[in-house]
Design a protein around this motif. Sequence first.
Motif, PDB file in Angstrom:
ATOM      1  N   ASP A 137       3.933 -10.237   4.252  1.00 28.92           N
ATOM      2  CA  ASP A 137       4.752  -9.251   3.551  1.00 28.92           C
ATOM      3  C   ASP A 137       6.066  -9.841   3.064  1.00 28.92           C
ATOM      4  O   ASP A 137       6.640  -9.357   2.102  1.00 28.92           O
ATOM      5  CB  ASP A 137       5.029  -8.049   4.459  1.00 28.92           C
ATOM      6  CG  ASP A 137       3.764  -7.229   4.717  1.00 28.92           C
ATOM      7  OD1 ASP A 137       2.821  -7.338   3.903  1.00 28.92           O
ATOM      8  OD2 ASP A 137       3.723  -6.506   5.722  1.00 28.92           O
ATOM      9  N   THR A 138       6.545 -10.893   3.722  1.00 27.23           N
ATOM     10  CA  THR A 138       7.843 -11.457   3.343  1.00 27.23           C
ATOM     11  C   THR A 138       7.724 -12.757   2.561  1.00 27.23           C
ATOM     12  O   THR A 138       8.439 -12.968   1.596  1.00 27.23           O
ATOM     13  CB  THR A 138       8.711 -11.698   4.595  1.00 27.23           C
ATOM     14  OG1 THR A 138       8.005 -12.561   5.485  1.00 27.23           O
ATOM     15  CG2 THR A 138       9.036 -10.387   5.282  1.00 27.23           C
ATOM     16  N   ASN A 139       6.834 -13.659   2.993  1.00 28.93           N
ATOM     17  CA  ASN A 139       6.696 -14.940   2.308  1.00 28.93           C
ATOM     18  C   ASN A 139       5.270 -15.444   2.517  1.00 28.93           C
ATOM     19  O   ASN A 139       4.911 -15.863   3.601  1.00 28.93           O
ATOM     20  CB  ASN A 139       7.704 -15.957   2.845  1.00 28.93           C
ATOM     21  CG  ASN A 139       7.639 -17.264   2.100  1.00 28.93           C
ATOM     22  OD1 ASN A 139       6.904 -17.420   1.129  1.00 28.93           O
ATOM     23  ND2 ASN A 139       8.403 -18.225   2.562  1.00 28.93           N
ATOM     24  N   ASN A 140       4.500 -15.446   1.440  1.00 31.52           N
ATOM     25  CA  ASN A 140       3.090 -15.821   1.552  1.00 31.52           C
ATOM     26  C   ASN A 140       2.803 -17.213   1.005  1.00 31.52           C
ATOM     27  O   ASN A 140       1.659 -17.614   0.918  1.00 31.52           O
ATOM     28  CB  ASN A 140       2.216 -14.789   0.850  1.00 31.52           C
ATOM     29  CG  ASN A 140       2.633 -14.594  -0.592  1.00 31.52           C
ATOM     30  OD1 ASN A 140       3.048 -15.517  -1.273  1.00 31.52           O
ATOM     31  ND2 ASN A 140       2.528 -13.368  -1.062  1.00 31.52           N
ATOM     32  N   THR A 141       3.814 -17.967   0.664  1.00 28.58           N
ATOM     33  CA  THR A 141       3.625 -19.262  -0.003  1.00 28.58           C
ATOM     34  C   THR A 141       2.841 -20.242   0.860  1.00 28.58           C
ATOM     35  O   THR A 141       1.881 -20.864   0.395  1.00 28.58           O
ATOM     36  CB  THR A 141       4.987 -19.871  -0.379  1.00 28.58           C
ATOM     37  OG1 THR A 141       5.671 -18.939  -1.212  1.00 28.58           O
ATOM     38  CG2 THR A 141       4.825 -21.179  -1.109  1.00 28.58           C
ATOM     39  N   ARG A 142       3.232 -20.403   2.114  1.00 29.59           N
ATOM     40  CA  ARG A 142       2.549 -21.374   2.987  1.00 29.59           C
ATOM     41  C   ARG A 142       1.090 -20.999   3.203  1.00 29.59           C
ATOM     42  O   ARG A 142       0.201 -21.848   3.183  1.00 29.59           O
ATOM     43  CB  ARG A 142       3.281 -21.450   4.333  1.00 29.59           C
ATOM     44  CG  ARG A 142       3.359 -22.830   4.855  1.00 29.59           C
ATOM     45  CD  ARG A 142       4.182 -22.999   6.084  1.00 29.59           C
ATOM     46  NE  ARG A 142       4.737 -21.780   6.655  1.00 29.59           N
ATOM     47  CZ  ARG A 142       5.265 -21.707   7.843  1.00 29.59           C
ATOM     48  NH1 ARG A 142       5.325 -22.766   8.602  1.00 29.59           N
ATOM     49  NH2 ARG A 142       5.754 -20.584   8.294  1.00 29.59           N
TER      50      ARG A 142
END
Length: 178
Positions: A86-91
């Motif tokens: 929900d906050t950071n899906n890049t990795r």
Amino acid sequence: MAPLRRLCLCLCLPLLLPPPAAPAPAPAPRTDWAACRSLSRELSRLVATLKEPHRVLEETHLSEGDPKNWPPRIRCSDACDPSMLDTNNTRCLQRILEGLQHYRDLLGSDIFTARRLPRLEAALDQLLGLVQQEHGRPPRHPMAPSETWAHPLLQRLALQRLQSFAAIMSRVFTHSAS
């Protein structure tokens, strides 16, 4: 004197005005989570319905330890859990992209020359296209040629791993598409 004032005003006016606003950057392409969810479910279904062409291998459970994390596996440290997505899906998406590219390369390697799986390849290509829009192309790891006698065993291992990878990937996309 009036012409001199006008000239100064014409020359100084641009210095007094604020600079023109820079054009807004183009928005980065966004991941189409709903399409990824649908395609990842289709990929899981396709892998699950494959029949083993060599009956003797049906009950064989292969495992191979790989300390270099290759092929890519989705791990806890990839931040694919719902709170992180929900906050950071890049990795997480980067890891999924690496896995998709690995399995696509594997299906195109010599291991599968005698047993092409075009529907599986197409599903992987579609998912790769969706995820690559935002994250670019991962580095490729060419497959080393293998002995012909080992192909059935390597196919079985690859498809077992792809099935596990697809199941986890499908869960990630299902959460994110909600």
